[in-house]
Every structure is written in C-alpha cells, then in structure tokens.
Design a protein around this motif. Structure first.
Motif, PDB file in Angstrom:
ATOM      1  N   GLY A 239      33.394  43.910  13.846  1.00 26.91           N
ATOM      2  CA  GLY A 239      33.199  44.319  15.224  1.00 26.91           C
ATOM      3  C   GLY A 239      31.775  44.233  15.715  1.00 26.91           C
ATOM      4  O   GLY A 239      31.463  44.748  16.800  1.00 26.91           O
ATOM      5  N   ARG A 240      30.880  43.583  14.978  1.00 26.62           N
ATOM      6  CA  ARG A 240      29.485  43.456  15.396  1.00 26.62           C
ATOM      7  C   ARG A 240      29.312  42.357  16.438  1.00 26.62           C
ATOM      8  O   ARG A 240      28.349  42.375  17.198  1.00 26.62           O
ATOM      9  CB  ARG A 240      28.589  43.197  14.184  1.00 26.62           C
ATOM     10  N   VAL A 241      30.206  41.370  16.434  1.00 30.94           N
ATOM     11  CA  VAL A 241      30.251  40.350  17.481  1.00 30.94           C
ATOM     12  C   VAL A 241      31.699  40.254  17.960  1.00 30.94           C
ATOM     13  O   VAL A 241      32.640  40.654  17.259  1.00 30.94           O
ATOM     14  CB  VAL A 241      29.755  38.972  16.978  1.00 30.94           C
ATOM     15  N   ASP A 242      31.866  39.698  19.161  1.00 29.47           N
ATOM     16  CA  ASP A 242      33.193  39.613  19.764  1.00 29.47           C
ATOM     17  C   ASP A 242      33.896  38.293  19.505  1.00 29.47           C
ATOM     18  O   ASP A 242      35.116  38.201  19.667  1.00 29.47           O
ATOM     19  CB  ASP A 242      33.093  39.838  21.279  1.00 29.47           C
ATOM     20  N   ALA A 243      33.165  37.262  19.122  1.00 29.18           N
ATOM     21  CA  ALA A 243      33.766  35.953  18.883  1.00 29.18           C
ATOM     22  C   ALA A 243      32.818  35.122  18.032  1.00 29.18           C
ATOM     23  O   ALA A 243      31.633  35.463  17.864  1.00 29.18           O
ATOM     24  CB  ALA A 243      34.069  35.230  20.197  1.00 29.18           C
ATOM     25  N   CYS A 244      33.351  34.019  17.479  1.00 21.55           N
ATOM     26  CA  CYS A 244      32.573  33.072  16.698  1.00 21.55           C
ATOM     27  C   CYS A 244      32.699  31.694  17.339  1.00 21.55           C
ATOM     28  O   CYS A 244      33.788  31.314  17.783  1.00 21.55           O
ATOM     29  CB  CYS A 244      33.062  32.995  15.251  1.00 21.55           C
ATOM     30  N   ILE A 245      31.610  30.967  17.371  1.00 22.53           N
ATOM     31  CA  ILE A 245      31.618  29.586  17.842  1.00 22.53           C
ATOM     32  C   ILE A 245      31.426  28.689  16.631  1.00 22.53           C
ATOM     33  O   ILE A 245      30.321  28.604  16.067  1.00 22.53           O
ATOM     34  CB  ILE A 245      30.522  29.328  18.885  1.00 22.53           C
ATOM     35  N   THR A 246      32.493  28.038  16.203  1.00 22.64           N
ATOM     36  CA  THR A 246      32.459  27.154  15.041  1.00 22.64           C
ATOM     37  C   THR A 246      33.692  26.271  15.071  1.00 22.64           C
ATOM     38  O   THR A 246      34.688  26.592  15.722  1.00 22.64           O
ATOM     39  CB  THR A 246      32.423  27.964  13.731  1.00 22.64           C
ATOM     40  N   SER A 247      33.601  25.148  14.369  1.00 25.70           N
ATOM     41  CA  SER A 247      34.754  24.257  14.240  1.00 25.70           C
ATOM     42  C   SER A 247      35.363  24.310  12.853  1.00 25.70           C
ATOM     43  O   SER A 247      36.313  23.582  12.568  1.00 25.70           O
ATOM     44  CB  SER A 247      34.328  22.810  14.545  1.00 25.70           C
ATOM     45  N   ASP A 248      34.822  25.145  11.975  1.00 27.93           N
ATOM     46  CA  ASP A 248      35.368  25.293  10.627  1.00 27.93           C
ATOM     47  C   ASP A 248      36.585  26.209  10.677  1.00 27.93           C
ATOM     48  O   ASP A 248      36.461  27.405  10.963  1.00 27.93           O
ATOM     49  CB  ASP A 248      34.319  25.869   9.682  1.00 27.93           C
ATOM     50  N   SER A 249      37.739  25.647  10.376  1.00 31.41           N
ATOM     51  CA  SER A 249      38.970  26.431  10.445  1.00 31.41           C
ATOM     52  C   SER A 249      39.051  27.486   9.356  1.00 31.41           C
ATOM     53  O   SER A 249      39.830  28.450   9.481  1.00 31.41           O
ATOM     54  CB  SER A 249      40.195  25.499  10.350  1.00 31.41           C
ATOM     55  N   ASP A 250      38.268  27.328   8.281  1.00 32.48           N
ATOM     56  CA  ASP A 250      38.329  28.348   7.231  1.00 32.48           C
ATOM     57  C   ASP A 250      37.633  29.639   7.633  1.00 32.48           C
ATOM     58  O   ASP A 250      37.592  30.583   6.844  1.00 32.48           O
ATOM     59  CB  ASP A 250      37.756  27.817   5.920  1.00 32.48           C
TER      60      ASP A 250
END
Length: 585
Positions: A151-162
């Motif tokens: 809960g420290r960030v609301d989302a991740c920006i990445t293309s790694d599906s893992d």
C-alpha cells in the motif's frame, strides 16, 4: 519479459482503460529499466542520449499532466537464474550452441556496462528533479510489486508480467496520453474474478510454461493446458501438488474402482428407455403418438436426456478429464529438477530491498533547477532557454500544490507569478484551465520569454515505435505578450487560487448574459451607410457581392423608348439564341 506463452494475451480481456485523473495525487512505482529499454532502440539514431531525453519528458508529463507522484526503482544484483536465462536467450537469437557456452550453477552474469551507465545517468537526472529513486536487492519489478502490495504506492508502471507473481495489485502496462483514456491498467481483482486465478496459480503457470528465470518450463505444456491444470487445484495446494508431481508422486485416482453399473436398455426406434419389443406391445410414454400407432422414428443426432444417459455422459467426461490430467502429470514427473524451489521462494519473498523501514526513504525533495539545467545542457546539448521552457509545467505544478498547502514558493526564482485564468479548454475530452503566468515586477531580465530554440538532433519522422508521450511538444508552453500560458488541472487551480477561479467564473457568466441579451444582426439587411464602421461588420449576402447584369439590362431596355419596344415586339417569333444576339448588338 516475464511469464512466457503469451501471458499478456491471456490477461488482455480483463484490462481496464482509465482516464486522465486515474493517477491524480497518487503514488506510482516505475521500473526505470523498462522506461530506458522500451523506446531507446526506436529513436537511437535520431537524438543524443535518448535515455535521458525520454526520462526527462516522461517525468514532466507524469508529474504535471497526470498529477502523479513517481517513485523510481532500479535493478539490484541480478539473480543467477536470470543470468542463465539471458545467456540461453542470447544463444537462441544468435544461433550459438548452448553447450559451447557453459555456465555453472550459481554463476552471476553482470549486466551490460553500457546499460548500467545509462541507468546511472537517469538516476542522476531524477535526483536533480527531486524524485525518490530506490534500488532493489534483485529485480526492480519485485520491489515495485512489494510497494504496491504493502500500500505504499497505488500502481506500478512496468511491462514485466511477473510483477503479478511478486504480489502486485495494479499494473499499468501501456500509456496512451493523447486519448480520453490514456492508461491500460490491469487489476489483480479483475483477474481473480474473471479467470479464477490467484497469486499462487500464476506462479504455477509460470513454472509450467517458463519465465525469465527458467525459459524452458515443462516440455509439451502450453499456456492453455497450464491454465486448465492449475485451476483444478486451490491456491493453497497448487504449489504443493506441483512439488509432489516433480518428486514422482502422481495424482491418485479415486474413481479407478471398478463399479458395476447397469445401463437401462433403450429402444432402437425412438431412442427412449425401454426395449423395442416392449414399445411394440405398449407405446412409449415419451412419444407423442397414440398407443395403437407405436413409437416414432428418432431424428438424426438424437440424444436421450434420461437420468441414466446423463449419468453415463458425466462418467465419460470425468474419465476423459482424468486421463488428460494423468498425461499432464506424467509430463511434469519426467521434467528434471521440477519445480525449482529457488524461483518459488523468489516470487514469494516479501522483502526486495535492503532497507529495514521502507516509509522514510520515499520522499520528494525540492528540485535543483540550475544544476538540472546545466546537466541537460551538457548531456543533451540543449539551450538553457529551451530547458527552462520545458521545465515550466513541472514548476507551475509544484507552485500550485504549494499554494494549495499555504506554502509560498518562487516560480523560477521569482521570475513569474500567477496572473489569471484565460479560458477553459478541452483536450482529449478532459477539461483544463489555460492559466497565464505574468512576469514578476522584481525580475530584471527574462531568459525564458523569448522564442525557444528547437530541440537539436531530433528529426520529425522518427520511428513509429516512439510514443507521442515522449515528444517535446506535449509539454509545450505558449508565450503571449511576455506571459507564459500553461494547461492546469481545474481542481488544483481551485485549491491554490479560489478567488481567481471565482473571478473567472463571474466574468464568464457576465459574458454569457450579455451575449444572450444582444440581438443578432441580420446579414440580409443592407445598411444605409455602408462606409460606416457598424456596416462593415455586417456580412453581405451573395446577391450584394455579385450583382446580376440581367436586371440592369432590363432597366436599360425600359429607358430606351419605342425603338427597343418595337424590337422586342418583332423578336417574339425568333428563337432564344437569336433574341440573345439581338440584345448584344
């Protein structure tokens, strides 16, 4: 990158498209390596140091345009397992025999030095921005997922599906800024509801089809087979069952017991329960014919729906499913060293950073403007006026946020201050305020309010892979009579300068009231004094611009007297073309 077997295609039906304000005032963790690699090849031949240029413009857009609070994450020490996978991928793409490139267990292959230098330069740039940059102990997507899971960030920006396997809850895979819904977002809750898969199920699929740490997976098992297989187990038992199968313990089949089951006879004529002889004596109750006519001939493709046939169908389907499952189990049992417990423990690890307390080191500091300008001027060969203009939306956003918190700030060292709201504008379906920033009276000279130099070494026809999100004109600042014009979020301006918003709203309502009361001028009415300023504002109709010569000719004919009248009287018997020639004489 991530899970193999077109894993993203499986998740595609459950993707969401979110609007401009999706990340407004939210924290977002960014895999910095993903940003550098994604478009570096596309514009490599068109610009100097593309990794710095992309990071510069993306950071400004994400912070000022979408109102997010970025947290950047870099990779740490690469896992030995991923090093072997990178070597295998390189050998496959290069056609080199893997046997001639031996790598012993536990060997760590360091990352490319040139790429590490690019990452370090981007980190220096982001620190001058005042952005928090974290270094993961291993994979960057692992720390991004940990921050999202905690809960420290609301989302991740990445293309790694893992990243889902590491425990991420929300992943932004693609950004389409010049659209009404710029974010392609994947929520773990949607995947659980749609596919019935949870985190351990996804880890099991990655083990079966392959991943960045084990490219092979299990031979003969694809994504669809792995999906159907893992869904037959619960989340708590799926990984334990894979471990049992890898050790040689096949699944026990409780339905192998021979149970004698008697199937009711069916009539060969109508297909209903009962023999044909009994139906010949006494007609079938299921047939619509009378008892004296006998049963009806069953149609082609007829299937009986009695309880006996239905039970028999279920038993056959169950045996077929169990036979399929046993074939999958045999493939898993023949795979050596499956599953790899190191991969499982890496995905289930809850700490991907060397810090003991993660909260204090996520903080945003003040931007070192002059150092940042000098750094970009040296690395990208940009003019300082060009850099200041592109930085202005970033600085104006900081100024508005500080004013909303009742904190005084100097915009570009006091060179500019808030002037007024010019108008509202709609950009890709999103309503914004066009804000005017005037030059401060204390400013002696102004280096930004001149015509900015164009960005050097960037051609117009770049590769199609370069997203418009990275272009310089996205953050363009307009200059008008010494004032700078920027597009700002309406709620943010309202929080910072409520009196300015009220003043703009009142002026707008007053203009609308005057426009409703003022009658519209009729363009068909010709004013008496056409030379007056009021008459010049009235648009004339087409007949007034292009006067017909036919009317003037008829008036001349009337004024000519009796000779023309006699000609008209005598020319009534002529053809139309002859009369036209007579008029022209």
């Amino acid at each position: 990158m991530g899970v193999g077997g077109n894993f993203w295609d499986m998740l595609k039906p459950y993707a969401r498209t979110e609007g401009f304000d999706f990340l407004r005032n939210k924290r977002v963790a960014i895999d910095l390596s993903y940003w550098i690699v994604q478009h570096e090849t596309a514009i490599k031949a068109h610009t100097l140091n593309p990794h710095l240029r992309l990071t510069f413009f993306r950071t400004i857009n994400l912070f000022s345009k979408f109102g997010a609070f970025p947290v950047f994450v870099t990779d740490g020490t690469p896992s030995p397992l991923k090093s072997q996978a990178r070597i295998m991928r390189f050998c496959r793409s290069s056609g080199i025999d893997l046997a001639s490139f031996p790598v012993s267990d536990g060997t760590t292959v360091e990352r490319n030095k040139k790429f590490l230098q690019c990452v370090q330069e981007c980190v220096e740039l982001l620190e001058l921005f005042g952005m928090p940059v974290l270094k993961a102990s291993g994979e960057a997507e692992g720390l991004c997922a940990q921050l999202n899971r905690e809960g420290r960030v609301d989302a991740c920006i990445t293309s790694d599906s893992d990243a889902f396997l590491f425990g991420a809850k929300c992943i932004i895979k693609r950004l389409k800024p010049n659209s009404q819904e710029p974010f392609e977002c994947y929520q773990m809750s949607d995947i659980e509801a749609g596919l019935g898969l949870k985190r351990n199920h996804l880890i099991a699929i990655a083990l079966l089809v392959g991943n960045d740490h084990d490219l092979k997976g299990v031979q003969g098992i694809g994504l669809e087979t792995a999906l159907s297989f893992v869904k037959s187990f619960s989340e708590d038992e799926v990984l334990d069952r894979l471990s049992q199968l890898g050790s040689g313990n096949t699944l026990t089949n409780n339905s192998d017991e021979t149970i004698l089951k008697t199937r009711f006879p069916h009539c060969s004529l109508c297909g209903h329960p009962g023999s044909k002889r009994s139906h010949f004596k006494d007609s079938c109750d299921r047939c619509s014919s009378s008892k004296h006519e006998g049963c009806l001939q069953k149609p082609i493709g007829f299937k009986c729906d009695c309880s006996s046939c239905d039970q028999d169908k279920k038993e056959k389907e169950q045996k077929k499913n169990e036979a399929w499952k046993m074939r999958v189990c045999k493939k898993i049992a023949t795979e050596p060293n499956f599953p790899n417990n190191e991969i499982i423990q890496m995905y289930l690890n809850s700490n991907h950073t060397n810090f003991t307390d993660a909260e204090p080191f996520i903080s945003w500091k003040n931007m070192n403007t002059e150092m940042l300008i000098d750094y970009l001027a040296f690395k990208l060969n940009w003019e300082p006026s060009f850099i200041r203009q592109k930085l202005f939306p970033f600085l104006s956003t900081i100024s508005l946020r500080n004013m909303a918190k009742n904190q005084e700030t100097d915009l570009l060292y006091g060179q500019y201050e808030f002037d007024c709201i010019q108008r509202t504008k709609i950009r890709f379906g999103h309503t914004l305020y066009l804000v005017s920033w005037k030059k401060s009276t204390q400013t002696v000279n102004n280096n930004i309010c001149t015509t900015p130099s164009k960005e050097p070494e960037v051609q117009e026809n770049c590769d199609e892979l370069v997203d418009i999100f990275d272009e310089a004109d996205v953050t363009n600042v307009r200059v008008d009579d010494g004032c700078l014009m920027t597009d700002e979020n309406m709620d943010l301006v309202m929080s910072a300068y409520p009196e300015k918003v009220d003043q703009f709203t009142q002026q707008k309502e007053l203009k609308e009231t005057k426009s409703r009361k003022t009658p519209k001028a009729n363009p068909a009415v010709i004013p008496k004094d056409s030379s007056s300023p009021a008459s010049r504002s009235v648009q004339l109709n087409i007949k007034q611009f292009y006067r017909s010569s036919k009317g003037e000719t008829s008036e001349k004919l009337k004024d000519d007297g009796s000779s023309i009248a006699k000609r008209n009287a005598g020319s009534r018997n002529f053809s139309k073309s002859a009369r036209r020639r007579l008029l022209l004489e």
